[in-house]
Design a protein around this motif. Structure first.
Motif, PDB file in Angstrom:
ATOM      1  N   ARG A   1       0.828  -1.204   0.000  1.00  0.00           N
ATOM      2  CA  ARG A   1       0.000   0.000   0.000  1.00  0.00           C
ATOM      3  C   ARG A   1       0.864   1.256   0.000  1.00  0.00           C
ATOM      4  NH1 ARG A   1      -5.733  -0.733   2.879  1.00  0.00           N
ATOM      5  NH2 ARG A   1      -6.077  -2.957   2.491  1.00  0.00           N
ATOM      6  N   ILE A   2       0.439   2.231  -0.824  1.00  0.00           N
ATOM      7  CA  ILE A   2       1.184   3.468  -1.034  1.00  0.00           C
ATOM      8  C   ILE A   2       0.350   4.638  -0.517  1.00  0.00           C
ATOM      9  CG2 ILE A   2       2.381   4.894  -2.742  1.00  0.00           C
ATOM     10  CD1 ILE A   2       2.254   2.459  -4.643  1.00  0.00           C
ATOM     11  N   ASP A   3       1.011   5.621   0.049  1.00  0.00           N
ATOM     12  CA  ASP A   3       0.358   6.829   0.549  1.00  0.00           C
ATOM     13  C   ASP A   3      -0.054   7.708  -0.631  1.00  0.00           C
ATOM     14  OD1 ASP A   3      -0.493   9.047   1.996  1.00  0.00           O
ATOM     15  OD2 ASP A   3       1.550   9.813   2.304  1.00  0.00           O
ATOM     16  N   THR A   4      -1.289   7.498  -1.104  1.00  0.00           N
ATOM     17  CA  THR A   4      -1.831   8.264  -2.225  1.00  0.00           C
ATOM     18  C   THR A   4      -3.303   8.582  -1.948  1.00  0.00           C
ATOM     19  OG1 THR A   4      -2.543   6.278  -3.406  1.00  0.00           O
ATOM     20  CG2 THR A   4      -0.313   7.095  -3.889  1.00  0.00           C
ATOM     21  N   ASP A   5      -3.874   9.429  -2.788  1.00  0.00           N
ATOM     22  CA  ASP A   5      -5.303   9.731  -2.669  1.00  0.00           C
ATOM     23  C   ASP A   5      -6.136   8.460  -2.829  1.00  0.00           C
ATOM     24  OD1 ASP A   5      -4.709  12.396  -2.321  1.00  0.00           O
ATOM     25  OD2 ASP A   5      -5.112  12.959  -4.403  1.00  0.00           O
ATOM     26  N   MET A   6      -5.707   7.560  -3.737  1.00  0.00           N
ATOM     27  CA  MET A   6      -6.438   6.310  -3.923  1.00  0.00           C
ATOM     28  C   MET A   6      -6.438   5.492  -2.630  1.00  0.00           C
ATOM     29  SD  MET A   6      -5.800   3.148  -6.611  1.00  0.00           S
ATOM     30  CE  MET A   6      -6.338   4.038  -8.065  1.00  0.00           C
ATOM     31  N   GLN A   7      -5.311   5.491  -1.943  1.00  0.00           N
ATOM     32  CA  GLN A   7      -5.223   4.734  -0.693  1.00  0.00           C
ATOM     33  C   GLN A   7      -6.155   5.306   0.375  1.00  0.00           C
ATOM     34  OE1 GLN A   7      -4.615   1.611   1.158  1.00  0.00           O
ATOM     35  NE2 GLN A   7      -3.178   1.879  -0.543  1.00  0.00           N
ATOM     36  N   ARG A   8      -6.283   6.629   0.393  1.00  0.00           N
ATOM     37  CA  ARG A   8      -7.222   7.247   1.337  1.00  0.00           C
ATOM     38  C   ARG A   8      -8.656   6.786   1.051  1.00  0.00           C
ATOM     39  NH1 ARG A   8      -5.106  11.362   4.412  1.00  0.00           N
ATOM     40  NH2 ARG A   8      -2.985  11.993   3.847  1.00  0.00           N
TER      41      ARG A   8
ATOM     42  N   GLU B   1     -12.875   0.821   3.654  1.00  0.00           N
ATOM     43  CA  GLU B   1     -12.698  -0.231   4.658  1.00  0.00           C
ATOM     44  C   GLU B   1     -13.127   0.211   6.048  1.00  0.00           C
ATOM     45  OE1 GLU B   1      -8.802  -2.522   2.740  1.00  0.00           O
ATOM     46  OE2 GLU B   1      -8.501  -0.805   4.071  1.00  0.00           O
ATOM     47  N   GLY B   2     -13.417   1.506   6.225  1.00  0.00           N
ATOM     48  CA  GLY B   2     -13.808   2.024   7.528  1.00  0.00           C
ATOM     49  C   GLY B   2     -12.669   2.057   8.523  1.00  0.00           C
ATOM     50  N   ARG B   3     -11.447   2.268   8.025  1.00  0.00           N
ATOM     51  CA  ARG B   3     -10.263   2.256   8.882  1.00  0.00           C
ATOM     52  C   ARG B   3      -9.603   3.626   8.883  1.00  0.00           C
ATOM     53  NH1 ARG B   3      -6.888  -2.795   6.721  1.00  0.00           N
ATOM     54  NH2 ARG B   3      -5.652  -2.362   8.605  1.00  0.00           N
ATOM     55  N   ASP B   4      -8.905   3.938   9.997  1.00  0.00           N
ATOM     56  CA  ASP B   4      -8.192   5.199  10.097  1.00  0.00           C
ATOM     57  C   ASP B   4      -7.034   5.236   9.105  1.00  0.00           C
ATOM     58  OD1 ASP B   4      -9.849   6.018  12.137  1.00  0.00           O
ATOM     59  OD2 ASP B   4      -8.515   5.297  13.731  1.00  0.00           O
ATOM     60  N   TYR B   5      -6.676   6.447   8.698  1.00  0.00           N
ATOM     61  CA  TYR B   5      -5.581   6.621   7.734  1.00  0.00           C
ATOM     62  C   TYR B   5      -4.373   7.225   8.442  1.00  0.00           C
ATOM     63  CZ  TYR B   5      -3.223   7.464   3.330  1.00  0.00           C
ATOM     64  OH  TYR B   5      -2.328   7.423   2.293  1.00  0.00           O
ATOM     65  N   ARG B   6      -3.258   6.521   8.368  1.00  0.00           N
ATOM     66  CA  ARG B   6      -1.987   7.032   8.894  1.00  0.00           C
ATOM     67  C   ARG B   6      -0.946   6.909   7.783  1.00  0.00           C
ATOM     68  NH1 ARG B   6       0.583   5.527  14.066  1.00  0.00           N
ATOM     69  NH2 ARG B   6       1.102   3.640  12.886  1.00  0.00           N
ATOM     70  N   ALA B   7      -0.502   8.030   7.264  1.00  0.00           N
ATOM     71  CA  ALA B   7       0.407   8.020   6.123  1.00  0.00           C
ATOM     72  C   ALA B   7       1.672   7.222   6.408  1.00  0.00           C
ATOM     73  CB  ALA B   7       0.762   9.454   5.732  1.00  0.00           C
ATOM     74  N   GLU B   8       2.124   7.250   7.653  1.00  0.00           N
ATOM     75  CA  GLU B   8       3.369   6.558   8.001  1.00  0.00           C
ATOM     76  C   GLU B   8       3.257   5.040   7.929  1.00  0.00           C
ATOM     77  OE1 GLU B   8       1.482   7.916  11.989  1.00  0.00           O
ATOM     78  OE2 GLU B   8       1.622   8.620   9.901  1.00  0.00           O
TER      79      GLU B   8
END
Length: 231
Positions: free
Chosen positions: A179-186, A192-199
């Motif tokens: 998984r990559i930190d991108t807009d698509m990943q957000r 998925e109903g999960r929190d987003y942490r870029a790190e």
């Protein structure tokens, strides 16, 4: 006596899905050493990356419009690098899926890739070129809720394997990032109903550097597969 100095033309690279995210990061990596054709669905979406990389040329075309793809490709006589980055991720369980979801995912992630490659084969052959397929960890192992996406990426890997065998003057690299930190990943995390942490994710620049390393690999080696995971 004056001696004329002739400069060697830069190699040409076409990157699909180059308007943002990973595609834009790959464009930044290749810009110093390549003449870039940057693909996206619309000219408007390419304006920010073209403003950032003024030496690049926009290549706006809907990749599932195969007549438009053929017309846009007709003037490309030589192509050193083709990076297939464009794709979609329409997720959901098999029970929730529809024929349209399967058709659209396979069309965007596999069939359009195969057709663009086919149309550009003469240009790639002329350069002994390099085809880079941005695949996914889902192209190595399927997960619940990712069936149509994983199927498209497994198919993309098979396409790359076949292309490598059939076109032996070309190099073909499948890159399988996590998984990559991108807009698509957000969007995926929200689905998925999960929190987003870029790190928690790979950066687009790290994956772009892997593409650059594959392209820069000396000609005596063939980088066939690269797998990246968040550390």
């Amino acid at each position: 006596m004056d001696t004329a100095v002739t400069s060697t033309p830069k190699p040409v690279a076409l990157i699909t899905g180059a308007s943002r995210g990973l595609g834009a990061a790959i464009a930044r990596e290749l810009a110093p050493t390549h003449d870039l054709l940057l693909g996206a669905r619309s000219a408007d979406s390419l304006r920010p990356i073209l403003d950032e990389l003024p030496g690049a040329t926009g290549w706006p075309v809907e990749l599932t419009d195969y007549r438009a793809v053929a017309a846009a490709s007709a003037s490309i006589a030589r192509l050193d690098v083709l990076v297939h980055n464009a794709g979609i991720a329409d997720l959901g369980t098999i029970a929730e899926s529809s024929v349209d979801q399967w058709r659209n995912t396979l069309e965007a992630n596999l069939i359009a890739v195969a057709e663009l490659t086919r149309v550009l084969l003469p240009a790639l052959r002329a350069a002994d070129g390099h085809v880079v397929l941005i695949n996914s960890g889902a192209g190595l192992r399927a997960h619940a809720g990712w069936a149509s996406y994983a199927a498209s990426k497994f198919g993309l890997r098979a396409f790359g394997d076949a292309l490598r065998l059939e076109e032996q003057s070309l190099r073909v690299t499948s890159i399988h990032p996590g998984r990559i930190d991108t807009d698509m990943q957000r969007e995926i995390r929200a689905h998925e109903g999960r929190d987003y942490r870029a790190e928690d994710f790979l950066t687009a620049s790290t994956v772009a550097a892997a593409v650059r390393n594959a392209v820069d690999t000396p000609r005596d080696a063939h980088p066939t597969e690269i797998v990246l995971r968040p550390f």
